[in-house]
Every structure is written in structure tokens, then in C-alpha cells.
Write an enzyme that holds these catalytic residues in place. Structure first.
Site, PDB file in Angstrom:
ATOM      1  N   GLY A   1       0.820  -1.202   0.000  1.00 29.19           N
ATOM      2  CA  GLY A   1       0.000   0.000   0.000  1.00 29.19           C
ATOM      3  C   GLY A   1       0.852   1.249   0.000  1.00 29.19           C
ATOM      4  O   GLY A   1       1.732   1.429  -0.849  1.00 29.19           O
ATOM      5  N   ASP A   2       0.624   2.116   0.965  1.00 29.68           N
ATOM      6  CA  ASP A   2       1.391   3.366   1.070  1.00 29.68           C
ATOM      7  C   ASP A   2       2.330   3.330   2.271  1.00 29.68           C
ATOM      8  O   ASP A   2       2.638   4.368   2.863  1.00 29.68           O
ATOM      9  CB  ASP A   2       0.446   4.566   1.163  1.00 29.68           C
ATOM     10  CG  ASP A   2      -0.497   4.475   2.357  1.00 29.68           C
ATOM     11  OD1 ASP A   2      -0.557   3.404   2.992  1.00 29.68           O
ATOM     12  OD2 ASP A   2      -1.178   5.479   2.668  1.00 29.68           O
ATOM     13  N   GLU A   3       2.790   2.128   2.627  1.00 27.28           N
ATOM     14  CA  GLU A   3       3.676   1.967   3.777  1.00 27.28           C
ATOM     15  C   GLU A   3       5.068   1.543   3.317  1.00 27.28           C
ATOM     16  O   GLU A   3       5.213   0.624   2.509  1.00 27.28           O
ATOM     17  CB  GLU A   3       3.112   0.937   4.754  1.00 27.28           C
ATOM     18  CG  GLU A   3       1.776   1.357   5.367  1.00 27.28           C
ATOM     19  CD  GLU A   3       1.186   0.269   6.223  1.00 27.28           C
ATOM     20  OE1 GLU A   3       1.514  -0.915   5.998  1.00 27.28           O
ATOM     21  OE2 GLU A   3       0.387   0.589   7.117  1.00 27.28           O
TER      22      GLU A   3
END
Length: 696
Positions: free
Chosen positions: A340-342
């Protein structure tokens, strides 16, 4: 044509000679073996040049063929085969080998059927074998050509090497002849592969097996290619033998192999390490017991960007962020996209000062990421959690969890910042578990997991269906789907400074969805306000703007303040109440009686209603003290002209006692179980639309 009488021994001897067939006749009893003149002539010998012996043929047989030839005769003598038939090589007088087809069988047996005599013929099939070999060579070369394989050999005695055309093409050698200098091959070897390649090409001298080796060559134009060779020693009794080999360009296969290996360890979108590779690398570093820092980087506002501009813009943003982060890292730091956005960073030998500098660089890199023209109006930031690890017994999952918790603390503290994990701050609701919950509350506002519920306030002595006031509540839907009650996430929101943002979200969402119902008079809505919201000087500007947008009247809105909220900023609370009264918004004092200063606030704040703290209500049926307190509060409220609301009524006995205590000036009770706000508003609107006589 000759008749049968003329077909005598001379006739058959002539026939065998014309057919170039050599005859052998073996007497098993005496061991003698006769060989015809044609047989000797086939091997280049004249009459009388070969010494008659029973095993003469075996002496002349090629060593590699003897076992097979003897076995063929023994199987026939034992009755296992009908005849002898085998191919073998016999040594010619000049020294070369003659291929023959040997056929024969038993021609005489004793009374018990035991073989006494064998006869047979041998046919020279050398030309046939040569043709087969040539055909096989053609097929072999066709196969090599189709596979792009070259052939080379090195004559050990002559110290000469020969490369076919395909080999020369692979090495980029322009030459008209196959012969090349023996040291030419060495000049192409990549320095890093030279020793292994040369060692492998000498290995066949010590083994009869095929040796396989892969190495790199550098062509004259500087291009690096990967090649594979299969090498074998071809022994020769008359010389030192030859090393025969194949060579094949495997550069493309190597590139595919490297790409697959890279894909197994790297994220396809960003090119950073993937989660599995990062976990393995982290485990290796932890095992060394050298100090390291783990950065857990979570992008802020990414979902909003993705929803606004689409997944393509989101992917572009992730690639840009990854590139920017990678560009600001020292060579020793490993970066990964966890999903994801991690993102995550592994920073070896990192102290607090280095971590702070690196975190600042990463935050700047994220802010400066190129979001593309589609999302140019949006913004990105990051929340970073940092955990230091020095214990070699630390599990990978625990190390990441510490950094993750610190990341939640950074997010809850306002985002676009970093926080360092500290074990002392992780116990109870005041630690990083609360920070995680606060951060999740912020995310829930954006992704639809924050839900509006309501509790109806009913007037005593009137039908439940005619309730007109609803207290608005919020419920947080966890990522696992479980509804989280306000007692869990609201304290965390207050601790980490997002309570005001939460209150604003609830007010805006409720009025935007149900403004028409309030305007029609179907019901009124009440909102709980935190101390942070009460202290916000821009609060009424916000409320007035939302009311103008939604059409909800001021009179349809109520606000509840607690003693805890008021004591935080008494002046702000007093100003809030004054402005609310000016706009004809209702104001209630919540949790009345729970604090030491409740009556002082009642004296200072002109409120419309008092909500008695539930601790005095839930045991009112069995506690005389609680009944006296509730009665006293009701009397004070009556004298001030305030309504009274009781909460935590769970038993009918409690409701009956309150009804007996109540007098007709607006006392009410709060329905204990909340419902989705939308359902309550729909029911109230439908009830309000009925003629007065038809209302239940």
C-alpha cells in the site's frame, strides 16, 4: 542357369567372395576356429599372414566391443536367442578399424541337443557406418545451429585450437579459418570469471565426465556476454587426445533469471525491496547484534489523492515517493515498500542524531514528490515511526511493531512528523496503543469507517414515537469490521489532539445529511463537544458556515459540554455558552454531579438542560442515596427552569422511579441503546409527516 548339381562348394565359395563375406567356422569340442580367405582379405591380410587361433577374432576386436560381441555368442549358445547378430570393429592390418556385421548360429548338435559347431559370416559395413556417422553429424550440426551452439576443440599434442563459425560469431571474432591461437580464448575472459573458467576447462583431463561451466566474456567492442560450455576429453591412443567443447550464448537467459530473482525480492511498482526480502534482511542484521534503526514510513493523505485522481495517479505518486526516498538515503540504508502506502527503512549503526537527520530528509522527500498534473492540487506528507534495536534476540515482527507503533504516535500527533518508540509509553490507554487508535480515527474519517449513531431522548408521559431530540454519537468501525465504542477512541483522540477535528467531522456530516429534517422540525440534534473544541476560537465561524450550507436552523441544534471540558478552559466555555444562547442553540451540561464543581458551573452557565451522570441512575432502584441526589438535582433544575435528562436507564424499575419523581417541567430519559442515526431520522421524519390524530 546352373542347376542344383553344379552348386557345389566352389560355387558357394565364389558367391561369398563376390558378396565380400568372411566366413568363420568354430568347432566347440576342439576349440578350433576356421577363417575364410575372404575374412582375412577383408582385414587387409594375405593368405597365411594370420596365425590360426580360436580367439583370433577376439584379439582383433576393438576393446570397447569385446564384451558385447562375446555376450551375443554366449546368449545364443545358451539357447536364449535364435542366432548371433552384432556389430563390432576389427582392426585392419594398416591400423584402422573395420566395422563388420557378425551373423551366425549353431549348425550341429550332439544326441542331447548340445551345440557342437557354429558357423557365421561377417560383412564389412564400414561405409554404412561412415554414412550413418555423417548423417548423425549433419543432424547434430543442424541441432546445434538451431540452438545457437558453437563447437570448438583443442588438440593437446599440437597445441592448436579450432573454432567453428558459430563459436567465432559468439565471441565476435572475424576470421576465415577455424584455427585460432591457443591463447585467444583467454583474452576474452571476464577478469572476475577468469580463474574459474580456466580451471573448468582443465578439469576434463582428470575425468571422463562432461564438465559444464558458465562464465562471462568481454567482446572487443566492450560488450559483456554470458556463455555456457560443455567440455569433454576425447582420448586417442595415438596422441594426447583432444578437448572437445560446445559454447552457447546464454545472456538473455541470464537476464531473465536475474529479472526473476529481482522480482522475487523487490516491489514491482517502486523497485524497492518487498516485505519478504526486508524481513529476511532485517533478521540477518538483528542476528549480528549491531545496533540499528527501523523507520516505519506511512504516507499521509494518500487515500484522498488516490480517490481524487485515480489509481494511475496514485501509482505515479508511490513511484515518485520511492525514488525521492531512495535518493536521500546513504548507501548503507535499505529501503522497502511493505505494501500500500507503507514503507520501511533499515539503517545500520544509527544513533538518535542520525535518525533525526534522516527522518527530516525523508519527510522532505515525500513532500517534494512529483504527483503529476492530475493530482497537482493535492499534497502528500508522511508519518514516521523509529525504533532502535540492539538485542539479537528481538523478533522481526516485534521490531517492526515497535516502529509501527511509533508511526501511529507521529500520525496522531499531527502527521508530517516522526516519533521514536519508547517502551515506557506503551502501557495502557495512554501509550502508543492509544496513538494507534487516534491515528486510525483520522483514517476512518477519510475512508468511511466512522459511523454516525444516535440516542433518542424521550419525554416522560409522552409516547416514545414523539421523541424529538437525538444525541449524536460516533462509532469507529475497526479494520476488522468490529464497532469500537466512543469510550475507547474518544479519550485517545483527546490525548493526541484530534478531538476538535473529530467534533467538526461529526457536526458537518450530521448536518449535511439531515439538515432538511431539522429544518422541517421533525427532530433536533445534540452534539458533544470536547475541551479542544470549546477552546477553538474559530468554532462558531465553522458552525455558522455549515448551517448556511445545509439549511439546518440554529434552534434545531444543541451542544453538550462536560465539566472536564469546561474546567480545561473556563473562559472559552463561558464564551461558547454565551454565543450559543445568542443563536438560540440549546446547551446542556453533561455528566452533572460527577465533579466537585458541577453546581459552580450551573451557577455560571445559563444552560437549557442538565444531564445527570449515569452513575447516580443505574442503581437508583436499590440506592436511597442515589435517589436523594437525583431528587435534589431535579429540584435545583426546576428552580432554574432547566430540563433534566437521566441516562443509563436499563431497568423498568429505574424508569418507574424517575416517572414517580418527575413533575411536568420537561424531565426526560435517554434511551440506553444507540441506533444508526439515519434510521432514527427516517423514523422521526415519517412520524412528523403524519396527521396529529394518526401518530402512534
Amino acid at each position: 542357369m546352373a542347376d542344383k548339381k553344379n552348386r557345389n562348394g566352389e560355387f558357394w565359395e565364389l558367391a561369398l567372395e563376390r558378396a565380400h563375406l568372411g566366413v568363420w567356422d568354430w568347432d566347440l569340442a576342439s576349440g578350433d576356429c576356421f577363417y575364410s580367405a575372404m575374412w582375412s582379405q577383408m582385414l587387409g591380410y594375405g593368405e597365411g599372414e594370420l596365425v590360426e587361433a580360436s580367439d583370433l577374432w577376439l584379439q582383433l576386436t576393438h576393446p570397447d566391443d569385446r564384451e558385447r560381441a562375446v555376450a551375443s555368442g554366449e546368449r545364443h549358445i545358451a539357447g536364449l536367442t535364435d542366432s548371433i547378430e552384432t556389430e563390432l570393429r576389427l582392426k585392419h592390418k594398416s591400423g584402422h578399424w573395420v566395422w563388420v556385421l557378425d551373423r551366425g548360429g549353431v549348425v550341429e548338435r550332439d544326441a542331447e541337443g548340445r551345440p557342437l559347431r557354429l558357423m557365421g559370416v561377417q560383412t564389412d559395413i564400414t561405409k554404412q557406418k561412415q554414412a550413418e556417422a555423417q548423417l548423425e553429424q549433419v543432424n547434430f550440426r543442424l541441432a546445434l545451429a538451431a540452438s545457437g551452439t558453437g563447437i570448438w576443440h583443442h588438440d593437446l599434442a599440437a597445441r592448436k585450437s579450432y573454432w567453428d563459425q558459430r563459436t567465432r560469431e559468439i565471441f565476435g571474432l572475424v576470421a576465415e579459418t577455424d584455427e585460432v591461437s591457443q591463447d585467444l580464448w583467454h583474452s576474452y575472459l571476464h577478469p572476475d570469471d577468469r580463474a574459474d573458467a580456466e580451471r573448468a576447462h582443465l578439469a576434463p583431463l582428470q575425468t571422463q565426465k562432461v564438465v559444464a561451466v558458465q562464465y562471462r566474456i568481454i567482446k572487443r567492442d566492450g560488450e559483456i556476454r554470458h556463455v555456457e560450455s560443455l567440455i569433454r576429453l576425447i582420448a586417442d591412443a595415438q596422441s594426447s587426445g583432444q578437448i572437445l567443447g560446445t559454447v552457447r550464448d546464454i545472456t538473455e537467459a541470464k537476464q531473465r533469471e536475474q529479472e526473476l530473482a529481482h522480482a522475487a525480492h523487490h516491489d514491482a511498482l517502486t523497485g524497492l525491496l518487498n516485505r519478504a526480502a526486508f524481513d529476511r534482511l532485517l533478521a540477518e542484521h538483528i542476528a549480528t547484534a549491531r545496533p540499528l534503526a527501523i523507520f516505519y514510513v506511512d504516507l499521509d493523505y494518500f487515500k484522498a489523492l488516490n480517490d481524487f485522481a485515480g489509481h494511475a495517479a496514485g501509482d505515479l505518486a508511490l513511484k515518485s515517493v520511492a525514488k525521492r526516498i531512495q535518493g536521500c538515503l546513504p548507501p548503507s540504508v535499505h529501503a522497502a515498500r511493505l505494501g500500500g502506502d507503507e514503507f520501511a527503512l533499515l539503517v545500520p549503526d544509527c544513533d538518535a542524531a542520525q535518525a533525526e537527520r534522516l527522518a527530516g530528509a525523508v519527510l522532505a522527500a515525500v513532500r517534494d514528490a512529483d504527483l503529476g498534473s492530475t493530482a497537482a492540487s493535492r499534497k502528500l506528507a508522511a508519518s514516521i515511526g523509529i525504533a532502535f534495536v540492539a538485542d539479537e534476540n528481538t523478533a522481526v515482527a516485534d521490531a517492526l511493531a515497535c516502529a509501527d507503533d511509533a508511526c501511529y504516535a507521529a500520525k496522531a500527533a499531527g502527521r508530517n512528523r516522526f516519533a521514536v518508540f519508547s517502551p515506557e509509553t506503551t502501557s495502557g490507554s495512554s501509550g502508543l496503543n492509544a496513538a494507534r487508535l487516534a491515528a486510525d480515527t483520522v483514517d476512518a474519517m477519510e475512508d468511511g469507517r466512522l459511523k454516525l449513531f444516535g440516542q433518542e431522548i424521550h419525554r416522560l408521559g409522552t409516547p416514545l414515537q414523539e421523541s424529538r431530540h437525538v444525541e449524536v454519537l460516533a462509532r469507529l468501525a475497526g479494520r476488522n469490521g468490529r464497532l469500537i465504542p466512543p469510550g475507547e477512541f474518544i479519550p485517545a483522540a483527546e490525548r493526541f489532539g484530534i478531538a476538535s477535528r473529530l467534533d467538526r467531522w461529526i457536526i458537518r456530516t450530521a448536518l449535511s445529511l439531515h439538515g432538511p429534517a431539522l429544518k422541517s422540525g421533525a427532530l433536533t440534534l445534540g452534539f458533544n463537544l470536547s475541551a479542544q473544541t470549546l477552546s477553538d476560537p474559530q468554532l462558531w465561524d465553522f458552525v455558522d458556515a455549515v448551517i448556511d450550507e445545509t439549511g439546518a436552523p440554529h434552534s434545531g441544534i444543541g451542544f453538550e459540554i462536560t465539566e472536564t471540558a469546561a474546567v480545561t478552559n473556563f473562559t472559552a466555555a463561558e464564551q461558547f455558552v454565551r454565543k450559543a444562547r445568542e443563536r438560540r442553540c440549546r446547551v446542556s451540561l453533561d455528566d452533572f454531579g460527577a465533579g466537585m464543581s458541577s453546581f459552580e458551573y450551573l451557577r455560571r452557565f445559563p444552560v437549557d438542560a442538565i444531564k445527570i451522570d449515569g452513575s447516580f441512575i443505574e442503581h437508583i432502584a436499590v440506592s436511597r442515596f442515589d435517589r436523594e441526589i437525583v431528587s435534589a438535582i431535579s429540584g435545583i433544575a426546576r428552580s432554574l427552569g432547566c430540563s433534566v435528562v437521566a441516562e443509563k436507564i436499563e431497568e423498568q424499575d429505574s424508569l418507574d422511579i424517575l416517572r414517580d419523581m418527575g413533575v411536568a417541567f420537561g424531565q426526560g430519559f435517554l434511551l440506553h441503546r444507540p441506533e444508526p442515526l439515519q434510521a432514527i431520522v427516517a423514523r422521526a421524519s415519517a412520524q412528523a409527516a403524519l396527521p396529529a390524530g394518526r401518530r402512534a
